[in-house]
Design a protein around this motif. Sequence first.
Motif, PDB file in Angstrom:
ATOM      1  N   ALA A  13       0.946  -1.153  -0.002  1.00  0.00           N
ATOM      2  CA  ALA A  13      -0.185  -0.245   0.180  1.00  0.00           C
ATOM      3  C   ALA A  13       0.990   1.384   0.070  1.00  0.00           C
ATOM      4  CB  ALA A  13      -0.978   0.121   0.970  1.00  0.00           C
ATOM      5  N   GLU A  32      10.606   3.116   6.230  1.00  0.00           N
ATOM      6  CA  GLU A  32      10.301   1.856   6.771  1.00  0.00           C
ATOM      7  C   GLU A  32      10.600   0.761   8.038  1.00  0.00           C
ATOM      8  OE1 GLU A  32       7.954  -0.819   6.017  1.00  0.00           O
ATOM      9  OE2 GLU A  32       9.858  -2.167   6.942  1.00  0.00           O
ATOM     10  N   ALA A  33      10.151   0.334   8.599  1.00  0.00           N
ATOM     11  CA  ALA A  33      10.905   0.494  10.638  1.00  0.00           C
ATOM     12  C   ALA A  33      11.765  -0.666  10.255  1.00  0.00           C
ATOM     13  CB  ALA A  33      10.154  -0.660  10.986  1.00  0.00           C
ATOM     14  N   ASN A  50      -0.134 -14.836  -5.182  1.00  0.00           N
ATOM     15  CA  ASN A  50      -1.484 -14.709  -5.645  1.00  0.00           C
ATOM     16  C   ASN A  50      -1.837 -13.111  -6.072  1.00  0.00           C
ATOM     17  OD1 ASN A  50      -4.769 -16.049  -4.735  1.00  0.00           O
ATOM     18  ND2 ASN A  50      -4.147 -14.616  -6.251  1.00  0.00           N
ATOM     19  N   TRP A 133       8.039   4.877  13.019  1.00  0.00           N
ATOM     20  CA  TRP A 133       7.481   5.686  13.194  1.00  0.00           C
ATOM     21  C   TRP A 133       7.186   5.229  15.030  1.00  0.00           C
ATOM     22  CZ3 TRP A 133       1.571   5.828  13.538  1.00  0.00           C
ATOM     23  CH2 TRP A 133       1.300   6.928  14.068  1.00  0.00           C
ATOM     24  N   GLY A 170       7.128  -6.795   9.968  1.00  0.00           N
ATOM     25  CA  GLY A 170       7.014  -6.187  10.158  1.00  0.00           C
ATOM     26  C   GLY A 170       5.926  -5.356  11.371  1.00  0.00           C
ATOM     27  N   SER A 171       5.356  -5.386  10.528  1.00  0.00           N
ATOM     28  CA  SER A 171       3.190  -5.288  10.366  1.00  0.00           C
ATOM     29  C   SER A 171       3.077  -5.649  11.879  1.00  0.00           C
ATOM     30  CB  SER A 171       2.839  -5.319   9.955  1.00  0.00           C
ATOM     31  OG  SER A 171       2.300  -6.038   9.417  1.00  0.00           O
ATOM     32  N   ILE A 340      -2.742 -15.016   8.035  1.00  0.00           N
ATOM     33  CA  ILE A 340      -2.541 -14.677   6.592  1.00  0.00           C
ATOM     34  C   ILE A 340      -3.040 -13.279   7.214  1.00  0.00           C
ATOM     35  CG2 ILE A 340      -3.189 -14.934   4.043  1.00  0.00           C
ATOM     36  CD1 ILE A 340      -2.336 -17.109   4.500  1.00  0.00           C
ATOM     37  N   GLU A 368      -4.432  -2.624   4.489  1.00  0.00           N
ATOM     38  CA  GLU A 368      -4.450  -3.826   5.680  1.00  0.00           C
ATOM     39  C   GLU A 368      -5.372  -3.147   7.015  1.00  0.00           C
ATOM     40  OE1 GLU A 368      -2.738  -7.805   5.653  1.00  0.00           O
ATOM     41  OE2 GLU A 368      -3.620  -8.563   7.492  1.00  0.00           O
ATOM     42  N   LEU A 381      -3.964  -7.823  -1.529  1.00  0.00           N
ATOM     43  CA  LEU A 381      -3.562  -6.578  -2.470  1.00  0.00           C
ATOM     44  C   LEU A 381      -3.554  -6.218  -3.222  1.00  0.00           C
ATOM     45  CD1 LEU A 381      -0.315  -9.664  -2.796  1.00  0.00           C
ATOM     46  CD2 LEU A 381       0.050  -8.042  -1.811  1.00  0.00           C
TER      47      LEU A 381
END
Length: 402
Positions: A13, A32-33, A50, A133, A170-171, A340, A368, A381
Amino acid sequence: MTKQIAIIGGGPAGLMAAEVLSAAGHTVTVYEAMPTFGRKFLLAGKSGLNITHSEEFERFAVRFGAASARLRPALDAFTPEDVRRWAEGLGTETFVGTSGRVFPVVMKASPLLRSWLRRLEAQDVTLRTRHRWIGFAEGGYRFETPEGVLTLHPDAALLALGGASWPRLGSDAAWVPWLREMGITVNELQPANCGFDVDWSDPFRQRFEGLPVKSVSTTSAAGTLQGEFVISKHGIEGSLVYAHAAALRGRLKHEGHADLPIDLALGRSVERLERDLARQDAKASFSNRLRKGAGLEGVKAALVRELVPHANQASPKELAILIKALPIPVLRPRPIAEAISSAGGLDWNELDANYMMKAVPGLFAAGEMLDWEAPTGGYLLTACFSTGRAAAKGIENWLRVK
Ligand SMILES: Cc1cc2nc3c(=O)[nH]c(=O)nc-3n(C[C@H](O)[C@H](O)[C@H](O)COP(=O)(O)OP(=O)(O)OC[C@H]3O[C@@H](n4cnc5c(N)ncnc54)[C@H](O)[C@@H]3O)c2cc1C
């Protein structure tokens, strides 16, 4: 006049938003962390990537449940066909698999991500890794960086921080309390497209863990779906289970228990199965009656024994009914870290039509981390790409009138 835009989160995203904004001539930095970009995207590539789905667009656009209407303008503006063209523009040709799902011919994400990052750099996007962040401060955004803590005051910022599944990529959803402290509603992040715990007996687990149960159908509020699932150490997993995850989660929440009925004898009616079972020699072993009368052996026959211990005493009619809708009692979803994707997230009411947070002018969100969910099949995606683009357009609109 070019503006300084901070994209926070370098997944699909965020990178998509950076592409649109840099192409429009803005000065864009992606923070980006992690030490590298798109780790979850790369992991998605391990199972073939996919990337979207080829079904008719009107069907595609309603796969996002309650959020479908909110997502629609973003999906209209960047459709599955556009996703394929975009990937091809980055040198990644795609094909439609037998299920209608769309994959890169190379069945992985790394070449696409590499050429995407190259293109972003060519468009003068500054890519910063190891920039985490850590919240709001002094009217700006505070980051932990290798050079120490920085506070940035961009003209606009986009949060594209992902959900809460696979946090080690990461998320990690650390942002949830920071937004809530600002009075912004973030709905509980929950596992989506996830497996479920089932209380298997030890002998069943030891014998069948990891084995697929093929050519079956399963039924829930999501409908009756055909395919296969896998017996796992803890319960059940695989695409056929993931497709029912939202419905099962809902039943567990409201009723405290949930069953997933499976049809182990596709193509045969209860009546036909009853006749076929009744023809078997009553003195034959239960295994033989299941095998000859219903075509069940291996893991399928074992499931009948495991879930209905007295099935061997059932009449042909009772057994036929069981085989056509064998209820798997699920206890709870697997933890979100294994899912997922995640359901829940930033409430849509917090965003205006530009994907800007009503409570924080100049702060946008995409991907997401917004409150939508969808089954596997390339929907995730596609929605991340589409909302990344929509939020980028929203930033442009807002900067124009600011
Ligand atoms: C095993 C697996 C397979 C999958 N397969 C598919 C598939 O085949 N098809 C499909 O459509 N979807 C698939 N998905 C889902 C898809 O990968 C995600 O929906 C998508 O990556 C989400 O994109 P995003 O940009 O919103 O978030 P993410 O990809 O999660 O990116 C968010 C980024 O933000 C960074 N970040 C987080 N917090 C901070 C912070 N505080 N500061 C700075 N940066 C931060 C993270 O490190 C991360 O890089 C799969 C997911 C998994 C786990």
